[in-house]
Each structure stands twice: as C-alpha cells, then as structure tokens.
Design a protein around this motif. Structure first.
Motif, PDB file in Angstrom:
ATOM      1  N   LYS A 220      -8.191   0.666  -5.390  1.00 15.67           N
ATOM      2  CA  LYS A 220      -8.553  -0.296  -4.051  1.00 15.67           C
ATOM      3  C   LYS A 220      -8.014   0.342  -2.816  1.00 15.67           C
ATOM      4  O   LYS A 220      -6.847   0.909  -2.931  1.00 15.67           O
ATOM      5  CB  LYS A 220      -8.024  -1.507  -4.177  1.00 15.67           C
TER       6      LYS A 220
ATOM      7  N   THR B 119     -11.063   3.247 -10.754  1.00 19.28           N
ATOM      8  CA  THR B 119     -11.361   2.455  -9.597  1.00 19.28           C
ATOM      9  C   THR B 119     -10.192   2.305  -8.901  1.00 19.28           C
ATOM     10  O   THR B 119      -9.125   1.870  -9.484  1.00 19.28           O
ATOM     11  CB  THR B 119     -12.349   1.122  -9.999  1.00 19.28           C
TER      12      THR B 119
ATOM     13  N   ILE C 216     -10.131  -4.074   2.340  1.00 18.36           N
ATOM     14  CA  ILE C 216      -9.814  -3.258   0.990  1.00 18.36           C
ATOM     15  C   ILE C 216     -11.144  -3.234   0.518  1.00 18.36           C
ATOM     16  O   ILE C 216     -12.077  -4.133   0.426  1.00 18.36           O
ATOM     17  CB  ILE C 216      -9.016  -4.304   0.285  1.00 18.36           C
ATOM     18  N   GLN C 217     -11.411  -2.004   0.234  1.00 15.71           N
ATOM     19  CA  GLN C 217     -12.730  -1.472  -0.580  1.00 15.71           C
ATOM     20  C   GLN C 217     -12.384  -0.975  -1.800  1.00 15.71           C
ATOM     21  O   GLN C 217     -11.374  -0.261  -2.214  1.00 15.71           O
ATOM     22  CB  GLN C 217     -13.352  -0.443   0.326  1.00 15.71           C
ATOM     23  N   ASP C 218     -13.257  -1.053  -2.742  1.00 15.16           N
ATOM     24  CA  ASP C 218     -13.091  -0.335  -4.128  1.00 15.16           C
ATOM     25  C   ASP C 218     -13.683   1.007  -4.042  1.00 15.16           C
ATOM     26  O   ASP C 218     -14.801   1.308  -3.134  1.00 15.16           O
ATOM     27  CB  ASP C 218     -14.159  -0.998  -5.399  1.00 15.16           C
ATOM     28  N   ARG C 219     -13.104   1.977  -4.567  1.00 17.26           N
ATOM     29  CA  ARG C 219     -13.638   3.407  -4.490  1.00 17.26           C
ATOM     30  C   ARG C 219     -13.418   4.000  -5.901  1.00 17.26           C
ATOM     31  O   ARG C 219     -12.364   3.828  -6.627  1.00 17.26           O
ATOM     32  CB  ARG C 219     -12.915   4.151  -3.447  1.00 17.26           C
TER      33      ARG C 219
ATOM     34  N   GLY D 158      -6.907   1.602 -11.105  1.00 20.99           N
ATOM     35  CA  GLY D 158      -7.632   0.433 -11.580  1.00 20.99           C
ATOM     36  C   GLY D 158      -8.570   0.659 -12.926  1.00 20.99           C
ATOM     37  O   GLY D 158      -7.949   1.546 -13.816  1.00 20.99           O
TER      38      GLY D 158
ATOM     39  N   ASN E  92       0.092  -6.667  -4.928  1.00 24.07           N
ATOM     40  CA  ASN E  92      -0.055  -7.798  -4.014  1.00 24.07           C
ATOM     41  C   ASN E  92       1.294  -8.290  -3.465  1.00 24.07           C
ATOM     42  O   ASN E  92       2.328  -8.614  -3.988  1.00 24.07           O
ATOM     43  CB  ASN E  92      -0.596  -9.140  -4.869  1.00 24.07           C
TER      44      ASN E  92
ATOM     45  N   SER F 113       0.794  -1.309  -0.152  1.00 25.08           N
ATOM     46  CA  SER F 113      -0.192  -0.043   0.041  1.00 25.08           C
ATOM     47  C   SER F 113       0.862   1.198  -0.063  1.00 25.08           C
ATOM     48  O   SER F 113       1.969   1.415   0.328  1.00 25.08           O
ATOM     49  CB  SER F 113      -1.011   0.013   1.180  1.00 25.08           C
TER      50      SER F 113
ATOM     51  N   VAL G  73      -3.743   3.493  -0.583  1.00 27.83           N
ATOM     52  CA  VAL G  73      -4.419   2.616  -1.590  1.00 27.83           C
ATOM     53  C   VAL G  73      -3.287   1.577  -1.899  1.00 27.83           C
ATOM     54  O   VAL G  73      -2.264   1.513  -1.458  1.00 27.83           O
ATOM     55  CB  VAL G  73      -4.396   3.643  -3.088  1.00 27.83           C
ATOM     56  N   VAL G  74      -3.991   0.591  -2.550  1.00 26.38           N
ATOM     57  CA  VAL G  74      -3.332  -0.618  -2.783  1.00 26.38           C
ATOM     58  C   VAL G  74      -2.678  -0.512  -4.108  1.00 26.38           C
ATOM     59  O   VAL G  74      -3.233  -0.240  -5.193  1.00 26.38           O
ATOM     60  CB  VAL G  74      -4.381  -2.030  -2.821  1.00 26.38           C
TER      61      VAL G  74
END
Length: 390
Positions: A333, A331, A341-344, A321, A372, A44, A368-369
């Motif tokens: 994460k 988008t 983890i949420q999508d925004r 994204g 991985n 992140s 933010v992500v």
C-alpha cells in the motif's frame, strides 16, 4: 401567538425535553464531523537506499589466539618473579628464577668429575708411553737374542692393558660430559624465560613458594599472544548448517558496541555443547588486535552474513502485503502525493529480518504503509523510521 405556542409547549410535557435533547445531539454531530485524511490514520515509511542482510546471530567469547602455560622444569623455591600481571614480554625475557643452589652444586660436581677423569687419562697416557717404549726395547733385545720371549710378551700385554684403560677412561669422560651437559641444562631451568612474545595473563605462584617438578612441570604463569585474537561463537544447531569456512561476519563487544570488527569463519567444531538442553556448536574465527581493543573473555555479539544486498531500495518487511502472480511479486500500500492510499505490485529481492530489497515497482522517496495508526491500535498517525540493516 406567543400564548398559543406556550400552551402547545405545556401540553407536550415530557416529550418536550426529549425533543430538545435530540435537536442538540443532531447539531453537535453536524458541527463536529470533519473530513478524515487517510494519511493521518496510518504509519508510513519512506522508500530509501540501504543494506539488506540475511544473517545468523550468535554470542561468543574472545580468547587469545595462542596461550602458553609456562612451567618449571626444576624443583626448588621461587627466588624471584621478574614480571607482573599485564606485562608485555619478548621471547627470551626472564620471567622468574628458582633457587639454583642444588642445580649449581650438581653442575660443579659434574665439572670436577670431568677434571678428575682428565687427570687420570693423562696418567694412563704416560703409562702407555712407558709401556710402548718398553715394548720397543724388548723387541730390539729380542732381535739380538738378548732377552727371553716371555719378557717381550709381557711388554706387549702391558701396552694392550694401558690402551684398554685409556679407552675405558674415554668412555667415562663421555658419560661425565653428558652429566655435565645435563647439570648445565638443569641449572638453566632455574631461569624461566618467555617462550613466545606475549602478555602475562596469569601468575600461579608467589615468591618464596616451593615447586616440585619431579613428576610433572608445575605452571608458573600463562602467556597470551594478544596481537591476534580468537573468537568462539556459540551457534544454534538450527543455524550451524548454514555456516561454512569463509562465511563473512562482523562482531562488536559490549565495551565498544559502535565498533564493528570484520572477519570470516575459520571453522566449526564437530562436537556440540549442551546448554540448558539446547545444542550449540562453536564457530571460531581469528581477527588482528593491533590497538589492543579486544581483551580476554570479552563477550562478542557476532553477526554471520549469509547473503547481502548493498545500497538497494528497501522497504520494511511489515509493508509487504499479499503475494502476487509471480513468486517474487507482492502487493504494498502506497501513499500518493494527495495522501490517498493505493495498492501497488512490487518485485521483492533479498528479504531480511527488518527490511527487504525492492527490485521494481517503487522509487526512492515513495511512502509505503506499514501499519494502522488509528485509535483502534492505540498508535498515533506518523511516518515510521526503519533500521537500514536487516
């Protein structure tokens, strides 16, 4: 009871060992399984304020804004070099001397020629005075009919002859004066002086060397005005169309990479260069050099700024994204306060090579992500640090 259990165990044979292994595996699996924290499985980055730049990168060379090859206009032996490499000189300072013997002789000869002609002119002037007096006497006598007309005419012709001789000497004097001025100039050429303020960048001759200036002026040394420097940057043909006069930039040199020197494009040369089958155009600009940091032939790492957003919220480009409904919506994460983890959906502004501007959808300090961090990609789970410049 124990004997019955023992008989049953003996009857199982090989199956008893398979049963023991299955029970052990089940126990190990139950004890070793832990609840996975999603935040520990990703990389992140914190949303923060920084600068975003869309830029073109190029490599260039540092040159002096003005260089002068100082040549010799007189032939002869280099009698003395008055400067050394790296010396700073002012306009008019002595740089070198050529043996003045021949030029001095020419000057002295021209001067003596003038003196001889001036003496002849004095003699001719006296002769003219005598002729004019004789003409006046003949006129007086002619008025009293005391002399023949032939004598009067001879006296008049003598005056005209003396006047013509004086005009001829005057022309010869002018020619001699021109020769004297030329000889004086040539004598001055034996003293080579600085035509500009600058630094001695190179010396092409040595003391005692003979130079010949009959057909062309041989170079004695080169002066460089290094108070202002010129940088020639080689820009790829794919990028040069985005540059124009006035485009802002900054650059650094290998010896001082932390020092950013600002400037703007002065122009782009129309003729390209081919390097390893690739086309490049020279974009040049000028920068002051008051501290003398920049030197000849230094390598410059140049960044041309095509667009910039200063002190704006930024995220790494890798965190962006899928594209959203609008052209500037994407988008991302986001890790919430509970590590989930949420999508925004966010609005992206200027997008650089490393970071992008966030116009809405995130606030300073959000995470933010960007990747991985599981064992699958061989990277540990951590919070990433991102450069603040695109």
């Amino acid at each position: 009871m124990l004997s019955a259990i023992y008989r049953l165990w003996s009857r199982l044979g090989l199956w008893r060992w398979i049963l023991l292994i299955a029970l052990a595996a089940a126990a190990y699996s139950g004890l070793g399984r832990k609840k996975v924290d999603p935040s520990s499985q990703v990389i992140s980055s914190v949303v923060k304020r920084a600068d975003v730049e869309v830029s073109v990168l190029a490599t260039g060379k540092v040159e002096a804004a003005k260089t002068v090859d100082v040549g010799a206009q007189a032939s002869g032996q280099i009698k003395r070099l008055a400067v050394q490499l790296g010396d700073r000189v002012k306009k008019g300072d002595l740089l070198a001397e050529i043996d003045p013997s021949v030029s001095q002789n020419d000057f002295d000869e021209a001067q003596m020629s003038i003196e001889g002609l001036q003496a002849q002119k004095t003699i001719k002037q006296l002769a003219l005075d005598d002729a004019e007096q004789e003409l006046a006497r003949q006129k007086t006598m002619m008025a009293g009919d005391a002399t023949p007309r032939k004598e009067l005419e001879s006296a008049a012709n003598a005056v005209k002859m003396r006047q013509a001789e004086i005009r001829q000497l005057a022309a010869q004097l002018r020619q001699a004066e021109i020769k004297l001025a030329t000889a004086k100039t040539n004598l001055g050429f034996t003293r080579i002086v600085a035509p500009i303020d600058g630094i001695v960048a190179s010396i092409a001759v040595k003391e005692g060397q003979t130079v010949n200036a009959i057909q062309s002026a041989p170079t004695i040394l080169t002066l460089a005005d290094m108070d202002t420097m010129k940088v020639q940057a080689q820009v790829a043909e794919a990028d040069v169309v985005r540059l124009k006069a006035g485009t802002p930039l900054y650059f650094s040199v290998l010896g001082a990479p932390e020092t950013k020197i600002k400037g703007q494009v002065a122009g782009v040369e129309p003729t390209p260069q081919t390097i390893n089958n690739a086309i490049f155009y020279n974009a040049h600009f000028f920068v002051p050099n008051p501290q003398g940091l920049l030197r000849l032939q230094m390598t410059a790492q140049v960044t041309f700024i095509l667009a910039a957003a200063r002190n704006v919220l930024t995220i790494p480009v890798g965190a962006i994204g899928k594209k959203g409904a609008a052209s500037d919506q994407y988008t991302v994460k986001v890790l919430d306060a509970q590590g989930q983890i949420q999508d925004r959906t966010v609005t992206i502004g200027l997008r650089g090579n490393i970071v992008a501007e966030v116009k809405s959808g995130l606030k300073d300090g959000d995470k933010v992500v960007i990747g991985n961090g599981s064992a699958d990609d061989g990277m540990p789970a951590k919070s990433g640090k991102v450069s603040e410049r695109a």
